[in-house]
Design a protein around this motif. Sequence first.
Motif, PDB file in Angstrom:
ATOM      1  N   LEU A 936       0.849  -1.188   0.000  1.00 54.92           N
ATOM      2  CA  LEU A 936       0.000   0.000   0.000  1.00 54.92           C
ATOM      3  C   LEU A 936       0.888   1.242   0.000  1.00 54.92           C
ATOM      4  CD1 LEU A 936      -2.970   1.068   0.373  1.00 54.92           C
ATOM      5  CD2 LEU A 936      -2.480   1.131   2.832  1.00 54.92           C
ATOM      6  N   TYR A 937       0.586   2.190  -0.884  1.00 56.24           N
ATOM      7  CA  TYR A 937       1.382   3.419  -0.986  1.00 56.24           C
ATOM      8  C   TYR A 937       0.438   4.619  -1.014  1.00 56.24           C
ATOM      9  CZ  TYR A 937       4.538   0.043  -3.360  1.00 56.24           C
ATOM     10  OH  TYR A 937       5.302  -1.036  -3.734  1.00 56.24           O
ATOM     11  N   ARG A 938       0.885   5.697  -0.441  1.00 54.56           N
ATOM     12  CA  ARG A 938       0.149   6.934  -0.643  1.00 54.56           C
ATOM     13  C   ARG A 938       0.652   7.570  -1.937  1.00 54.56           C
ATOM     14  NH1 ARG A 938      -1.734  11.573   3.605  1.00 54.56           N
ATOM     15  NH2 ARG A 938      -2.701  12.916   2.039  1.00 54.56           N
ATOM     16  N   VAL A 939      -0.243   7.970  -2.820  1.00 58.24           N
ATOM     17  CA  VAL A 939       0.212   8.437  -4.135  1.00 58.24           C
ATOM     18  C   VAL A 939      -0.258   9.838  -4.497  1.00 58.24           C
ATOM     19  CG1 VAL A 939       0.527   6.170  -5.183  1.00 58.24           C
ATOM     20  CG2 VAL A 939      -1.738   7.224  -5.234  1.00 58.24           C
ATOM     21  N   ASP A 940      -0.939  10.505  -3.593  1.00 60.03           N
ATOM     22  CA  ASP A 940      -1.379  11.858  -3.973  1.00 60.03           C
ATOM     23  C   ASP A 940      -0.292  12.895  -3.718  1.00 60.03           C
ATOM     24  OD1 ASP A 940      -1.874  11.336  -1.189  1.00 60.03           O
ATOM     25  OD2 ASP A 940      -2.836  13.295  -1.091  1.00 60.03           O
ATOM     26  N   ASN A 941       0.787  12.476  -3.087  1.00 57.83           N
ATOM     27  CA  ASN A 941       1.855  13.444  -2.806  1.00 57.83           C
ATOM     28  C   ASN A 941       3.212  12.873  -3.207  1.00 57.83           C
ATOM     29  OD1 ASN A 941       2.037  11.439  -0.971  1.00 57.83           O
ATOM     30  ND2 ASN A 941       1.873  12.717   0.856  1.00 57.83           N
ATOM     31  N   LEU A 942       3.253  12.196  -4.339  1.00 50.34           N
ATOM     32  CA  LEU A 942       4.514  11.586  -4.791  1.00 50.34           C
ATOM     33  C   LEU A 942       5.556  12.674  -5.041  1.00 50.34           C
ATOM     34  CD1 LEU A 942       3.286   8.924  -7.397  1.00 50.34           C
ATOM     35  CD2 LEU A 942       4.117   8.524  -5.075  1.00 50.34           C
ATOM     36  N   GLY A 987      -9.627   9.374  -1.393  1.00 51.27           N
ATOM     37  CA  GLY A 987     -10.390   9.846  -0.239  1.00 51.27           C
ATOM     38  C   GLY A 987     -11.318  10.993  -0.602  1.00 51.27           C
ATOM     39  N   LYS A 988     -12.339  11.126   0.213  1.00 50.62           N
ATOM     40  CA  LYS A 988     -13.366  12.131  -0.089  1.00 50.62           C
ATOM     41  C   LYS A 988     -12.792  13.542  -0.136  1.00 50.62           C
ATOM     42  CE  LYS A 988     -18.280  12.247   0.784  1.00 50.62           C
ATOM     43  NZ  LYS A 988     -18.760  11.006   0.242  1.00 50.62           N
ATOM     44  N   ASN A 989     -11.826  13.809   0.756  1.00 51.26           N
ATOM     45  CA  ASN A 989     -11.271  15.158   0.799  1.00 51.26           C
ATOM     46  C   ASN A 989      -9.905  15.230   0.112  1.00 51.26           C
ATOM     47  OD1 ASN A 989     -13.492  15.728   2.396  1.00 51.26           O
ATOM     48  ND2 ASN A 989     -12.373  15.148   4.257  1.00 51.26           N
ATOM     49  N   CYS A 990      -9.688  14.328  -0.788  1.00 49.66           N
ATOM     50  CA  CYS A 990      -8.401  14.296  -1.478  1.00 49.66           C
ATOM     51  C   CYS A 990      -8.179  15.637  -2.178  1.00 49.66           C
ATOM     52  CB  CYS A 990      -8.385  13.174  -2.508  1.00 49.66           C
ATOM     53  SG  CYS A 990      -6.845  13.075  -3.418  1.00 49.66           S
ATOM     54  N   GLY A 991      -6.926  16.095  -2.129  1.00 44.08           N
ATOM     55  CA  GLY A 991      -6.597  17.393  -2.687  1.00 44.08           C
ATOM     56  C   GLY A 991      -7.030  17.526  -4.142  1.00 44.08           C
ATOM     57  N   GLN A 992      -7.506  18.693  -4.473  1.00 45.14           N
ATOM     58  CA  GLN A 992      -7.966  18.971  -5.829  1.00 45.14           C
ATOM     59  C   GLN A 992      -6.845  18.731  -6.840  1.00 45.14           C
ATOM     60  OE1 GLN A 992     -10.974  19.480  -6.728  1.00 45.14           O
ATOM     61  NE2 GLN A 992     -10.375  19.647  -8.873  1.00 45.14           N
ATOM     62  N   ASN A 993      -5.619  18.969  -6.373  1.00 46.82           N
ATOM     63  CA  ASN A 993      -4.471  18.810  -7.253  1.00 46.82           C
ATOM     64  C   ASN A 993      -4.428  17.417  -7.868  1.00 46.82           C
ATOM     65  OD1 ASN A 993      -2.194  20.053  -8.351  1.00 46.82           O
ATOM     66  ND2 ASN A 993      -0.869  18.831  -6.996  1.00 46.82           N
ATOM     67  N   PHE A 994      -4.525  16.397  -7.021  1.00 43.27           N
ATOM     68  CA  PHE A 994      -4.459  15.015  -7.513  1.00 43.27           C
ATOM     69  C   PHE A 994      -5.643  14.726  -8.436  1.00 43.27           C
ATOM     70  CE2 PHE A 994      -5.331  10.450  -7.142  1.00 43.27           C
ATOM     71  CZ  PHE A 994      -4.087   9.927  -7.428  1.00 43.27           C
ATOM     72  N   ILE A 995      -6.801  15.172  -8.016  1.00 45.93           N
ATOM     73  CA  ILE A 995      -8.006  14.859  -8.792  1.00 45.93           C
ATOM     74  C   ILE A 995      -7.953  15.471 -10.190  1.00 45.93           C
ATOM     75  CG2 ILE A 995     -10.507  15.274  -8.871  1.00 45.93           C
ATOM     76  CD1 ILE A 995     -10.550  14.746  -5.891  1.00 45.93           C
ATOM     77  N   SER A 996      -7.477  16.675 -10.283  1.00 48.75           N
ATOM     78  CA  SER A 996      -7.446  17.273 -11.618  1.00 48.75           C
ATOM     79  C   SER A 996      -6.149  16.974 -12.372  1.00 48.75           C
ATOM     80  CB  SER A 996      -7.665  18.793 -11.521  1.00 48.75           C
ATOM     81  OG  SER A 996      -6.649  19.363 -10.702  1.00 48.75           O
ATOM     82  N   GLY A1000      -7.597  13.782 -13.876  1.00 51.20           N
ATOM     83  CA  GLY A1000      -8.126  14.542 -15.002  1.00 51.20           C
ATOM     84  C   GLY A1000      -9.625  14.773 -14.930  1.00 51.20           C
ATOM     85  N   VAL A1001     -10.180  14.796 -13.733  1.00 51.89           N
ATOM     86  CA  VAL A1001     -11.606  15.092 -13.590  1.00 51.89           C
ATOM     87  C   VAL A1001     -11.741  16.313 -12.668  1.00 51.89           C
ATOM     88  CG1 VAL A1001     -12.408  12.747 -13.971  1.00 51.89           C
ATOM     89  CG2 VAL A1001     -11.827  13.470 -11.655  1.00 51.89           C
ATOM     90  N   PRO A1002     -12.858  17.019 -12.781  1.00 55.62           N
ATOM     91  CA  PRO A1002     -12.972  18.267 -12.019  1.00 55.62           C
ATOM     92  C   PRO A1002     -13.143  18.085 -10.507  1.00 55.62           C
ATOM     93  CG  PRO A1002     -14.936  17.884 -13.362  1.00 55.62           C
ATOM     94  CD  PRO A1002     -13.948  16.849 -13.757  1.00 55.62           C
ATOM     95  N   GLU A1018      -0.358  16.262 -19.144  1.00 56.96           N
ATOM     96  CA  GLU A1018       0.922  16.956 -19.234  1.00 56.96           C
ATOM     97  C   GLU A1018       1.268  17.622 -17.909  1.00 56.96           C
ATOM     98  OE1 GLU A1018       2.610  17.920 -22.547  1.00 56.96           O
ATOM     99  OE2 GLU A1018       1.688  16.007 -23.059  1.00 56.96           O
ATOM    100  N   THR A1019       1.171  16.897 -16.849  1.00 59.28           N
ATOM    101  CA  THR A1019       1.493  17.485 -15.559  1.00 59.28           C
ATOM    102  C   THR A1019       2.541  16.634 -14.874  1.00 59.28           C
ATOM    103  OG1 THR A1019      -0.157  16.183 -14.370  1.00 59.28           O
ATOM    104  CG2 THR A1019      -0.890  18.287 -15.292  1.00 59.28           C
ATOM    105  N   ALA A1020       3.278  17.251 -13.993  1.00 56.55           N
ATOM    106  CA  ALA A1020       4.321  16.518 -13.280  1.00 56.55           C
ATOM    107  C   ALA A1020       3.693  15.407 -12.433  1.00 56.55           C
ATOM    108  CB  ALA A1020       5.110  17.486 -12.401  1.00 56.55           C
ATOM    109  N   GLU A1021       2.537  15.706 -11.830  1.00 57.00           N
ATOM    110  CA  GLU A1021       1.877  14.726 -10.965  1.00 57.00           C
ATOM    111  C   GLU A1021       1.451  13.500 -11.770  1.00 57.00           C
ATOM    112  OE1 GLU A1021       1.253  17.893 -11.145  1.00 57.00           O
ATOM    113  OE2 GLU A1021       1.213  18.792  -9.146  1.00 57.00           O
TER     114      GLU A1021
END
Length: 1083
Positions: A936-942, A987-996, A1000-1002, A1018-1021
Amino acid sequence: MAQPGRPPAASGHSSQNGAGEERYSNGPVENSLMYSSQMLDGQGFSSVVPGLYSHQIPTKVPLHPSSGQYNFGGSQNVSPLSNQGSGQTLNRPPVGPISMAPLQHASSVPQMLPPSQNSAAIPSSSNSFISGAHPPALSNWQYGQTPMNQPTGYQTNHFADVAGTVSTQPLSSSGSTNPATSYQYAVSPGGPPLQNSYMKPGSIPPPVNRPLASAFPPVRPPLGPPPAGGPPLVRPSATPIGPPNSSLPQPLLNSATNQEATKYQSPAPQNLKMGRNVGYSYPTLPPGYQNASSPGAPGMQSSPLQYPAGPQPFPQPSLGTNHITGSMGGLSLQPEGLRSINLLQERNILPTTSLQAPVPNLHEEIQKLNCNPELFRCTLTNIPQTQALLNKAKLPLGLLLHPFKDLSQLPVVTSSTIVRCRSCRTYINPFVSFLDQRRWKCNLCYRVNDVPEEFMYNPVTRVYGEPHKRPEVQNATIEFMAPSEYMLRPPQPPVYLFVFDVSHNAIETGYLNTVCKTLLDNLDLLPGNTRTKIGFITFDSTIHFYSLQEGLSQPQMLIVSDIEDVFIPMPENLLVNLNENKELIQDLLRTLPQMFTKSLETQSALGPALQAAFKLMSPTGGRISVFQTQLPSVGVGSLKSREEPNQKASAKDIHLTPSTDFYKKLALDCSGQQVAVDLFLLSGQYSDLASLGCISRYSAGSVYYYQSYHHQHNPVQVEKLQKELKRYLTRKIGFEAVMRIRCTKGLSIHTFHGNFFVRSTDLLSLPNVNPDAGYAVQMSVEESLTDMPVVSFQSALLYTSSKGERRIRVHTMCLPVVTTLSDVYLGADVQAITGLLANMAVDRSVSASLSDARDALVNAVIDSLSAYRSSVLSIQQPGLMAPYSLRLFPLHVLALLKQKAFQTGTNIRLDERIFTMCQVKNQPLIYLMLMTHPNLYRVDNLTDEGALNINDKTIPQPRILQLSVEKLSRDGAYLMDAGSVMFIWVGKNCGQNFISQVLGVPSHASIPQNMTHLPELETAESTRTIAFISWLREQRPFFPILYIIRDESPLKSSFLQNMIEDRTESALSYYEFLLHIQQQVNK
Ligand SMILES: [Zn+2]
C-alpha cells in the motif's frame, strides 16, 4: 495389446528420454572409450546408441487412422457423461473434405503408469505441517515413482578437446522480448580471490596464492566485440562458430545470430588427440539437427598455445578442504537480528521498502558468489545441523526456486567437457574446493575429482593453470551449451498448437477476436527458428482441423465428428512450418473469428479435442495452448457442475479435488511425449478448474483464468488478455526439459511443489519450461551435518532452446550450518517460509480440508513461537515474543488466511479459489507474497525524493504502508498493489491537485464509477504517478488491472478485503490474531 511401431507400453515413462536414475555405486571410469555407447548422463538426456532411436522417437508411431491409431491414456477408465457425440456434423459448409469416417480399432494402450494416487505430502493426522521428524512423504504430485533402470555411465572429464568458451549474453536472444531484469552476474574486475579462500579472517590462514593480477576482465558488454588487447579469442586458424560478422554488435531480437555471435572459441590446449567424446557421435543426424557448435572444430587442432608457455607452476599448496567457516562470528554484524520483539507492543514492524531476503552469514567472499535469492532461496539461511534441531525449531525447511527467470545477463559456457563430480554428478561450482591445481573436491558428496586438462585453461583470462578462475567456478548461475551426450534424440523443433473453443458460448465472449489478433500481431515474435511449426484446432461438439498445406489458396477445414474415437485426418499438413506457410496462417487467423459467428452449437468436446491435440503433437513434442470458455459437456472428460449456488466456503466439502482423472492421465501422456498444455480459461460460469487444471499441472503447463471474460461487458479483461497473451507468446520457452535438484549429502529433498511430473525420485519432467514459473521443495536433514560448516544446493535445468540448442542452466547456493536453535531462528527467511507453507497448505486443503489447512497454518505460527519462547528466550517476558527474523510471520500467515485460496466466509467462486491455489503452486515467491500481502502506498503526494532513475525516467519510490484503514486519510489517495490487481482509492477530501492533475476530472464526485485508466496528462503529478504504476507493472509477467475507486464504489469492498490488519466479517484483525497466538503460546 501391443501397438505397431511402439515399444512395449510397460516401459511407460521410463522410455522417455532416458530419465536415468543416477547410480553412485560405479567406480570411476578412466577410459571412456570403453563406454562409448553409453555415456549416460545423470540428467537423463544421455547418449544412446543411435539404433535405439526407433524406440525413442515417436514419429514412428503411425498416425493415420488406417495404420494403427490407438487410444490414448486413460480414456477407457472414464465413462463419458454424454453419448451425444457420435458424429453430429454442423451445417457449416466445410471448405475441404468433411467428416472422414474413422476406422474402428479395438486396441488401446495399457496404462502406462500406475494409477496410484500417492498419499498426501502432509500427514493429515496432525494439524501442523511440521510435526517433528516425519518420514519423507511422497507428494501427491508425484506419480509413478518407477525407478529408472537405465545403465549409468560416466562422462569422463579427461578429454582435452577444446577449451571452454564463454560468453555473457542477454537471454532475450533466445527469442524472448521480455524486459530484462536488472540483476547482473557481474564478474568483478581484478579477479575475485580463489574460491578456496573462504575462511573467516583469522580463522584459517589466508590462501597462499592470491589471484593473478590480470585475472578477470570487466564484464563484457553483452553483444560487443571481444575485449580489446590481448590475443584474439578467435584464432585465425580456428573455424569461427558464428557467422562472418559475428563480432559485430547485433540487435537483440536477431537471436539466432546473436547466440552464436557472442561465443568465442578459445584455443585448445594440447592433448588434442584424445579429444572427441567418442560416445556421442551422431552420424546420422539430418542437417537440421546438427549441432551448430560441434566441439572440436578441425581448425583448432594444431594450435600451439596462446597461454603462457607450458603449464604454469601452481604455487598453491594445500588450500584446505572445508575452508568455508560457518561460524557465527558474524553475528555481531546483525545486532538487529538477535533482538526479540514483543509483537503486541511493537506495531510498526512492516518495512517501508520491499522486504529483502536475509543474507546468509558467510564470509563475504563466498557470499559475493552466492546465488541471487530471486532465483534460489531457502526457508532457513542457517541450516540446522540435525533433524532434531530442525524439529525443535518447528519451521519448515525447503527451497523456493525461480530457475528459468529472465536474466539480463548470464554467463554461457561452450565446452566439450562439462566438469561434474564423478560420483554425484554435481556441476562444478563456486563452492567446490581445489585441493591443488589438479584436483577438486565436490561440495555435495565430498568426492575428490580430477581437474580435466581442458579445464586448466581459462577462456576468460586466456591464461593456463587457472581452473579456479574459470567462469564455472566464479558464477553461481551459469548456462552450459550441452554437448550431444545430453540428448536422447535430436533437439526438437519449436512446435505450437492452438486449440480454440468455438462453441456458441465461446463466440459470445468475443475472445477469439482478441486472441487471433494478438497472435497475428506477434506471429513473428514466437520464439523459434526456421524449424518452427504451428497448427490450429477448433472444437465445439465436433473437432475441426485446418490443413495449411503449401500450395493451397486458402486453409482447408476438416471436421471430425466422431468424438468417441478421435483420429487425425491428414496428419502431415496440420502442423506446418511457420515461415514457409505464413500467408496461409495469417489468412486463417484473420478469418477464424468470423467463421463461427452463426454457430448455435452449445456443446463442448474439450476432452476429445485435447486427445486430438495430443496425437498431433506426440511425434515432436511442443506446446499446446487451449482456450476454453465453459464446462466440457460431451465426450471423454466431460464434467458436471459441482458448484453449489451460494456455497459458503466454510462448507466441509467444497470440491477442490478433480472429479475425473481423465485430465491428469492425459497430462501424463503428454509429459511422456514432451508436450505441455497451457490452459486459458475465459469463463463467466463454473468450469471445474479443479479438474481441468490437471491438464496443465502435470504436463508442466500454465493456467490463466479470466473470470467473466466478455469483450463488451468487461473491457479491462480484454486488455489483460491481450497483454498477458503477448507475454505468453513471446516469452522465452524451453522444450523437453528436466530439472534435478541436488543437495549436500545428509540433506534430502522429499516433496516438490509446482507444475511438473516427478519422473524419478528427484527428476522433474518439464515438457516446457517458462520464465514465469516457480517451484518449491521440502527438505529434511537425514544425517547429521556434523563437521560441515556449509552445505550447498544445486539445481540443474536441462532444456532445448527455441533455437534448437541443448542447454543446461545451473544455480548453486551455499549456506552455513548451525548447531543452536537461536541461530536457526536468526537465519529464518520469513517470506520463503510463508511461501513454502502456502504450498503445503494447498496440498493439505486438497488432501484433507480447507479448515485443516487453515489450522495447520495457524499452528505453524504457534509452534514456532512457542519453541522460541521455551527454548531460546532465557527470561520469560510477558507479551508475544518473536525473533526479529520472524516478526512478520504472524502477519504473513494471517494474510494467507485472508487470501482467496484459503479464506472462509465469503462467497468466493470455486474456480477463482482453485485458480488462486494454482498460482500459489506455480508462481515465483515474489509474486506469491505480493498476492498475499499487498503493498500500500500513498500516491497523492509523490515526490522525486529517493526516486529511481531508469532510462531517463524518474520513478518515485513512496513508502510502503501497513494494510489498515488506520493508515488511510480522507485527504489522500492510495495505491494498493495486490499483484494481479491494483486499486487507487481516492479519499473524499483528497486534494484537488491530484483529482485534476492526475485523474483529469474536475471533482471527487465526478470520478467515474468504472474508471480503470489514468489519463496521460501533461502534468508533473500525472507523469510521476503513471511512471510509478508502469514501473510496478513492467516488473511482472502478468498484467494487473487498475481500478480507481472512491467511497461509493462497489469495488471498495475488494479493496478493504485486502486490508490484512483489519477485521473483516469473518476474519480476525491482526491484533486479535496476535492475542489468539499469544494465548496458545503461553499455554
Ligand atoms: Zn559429488
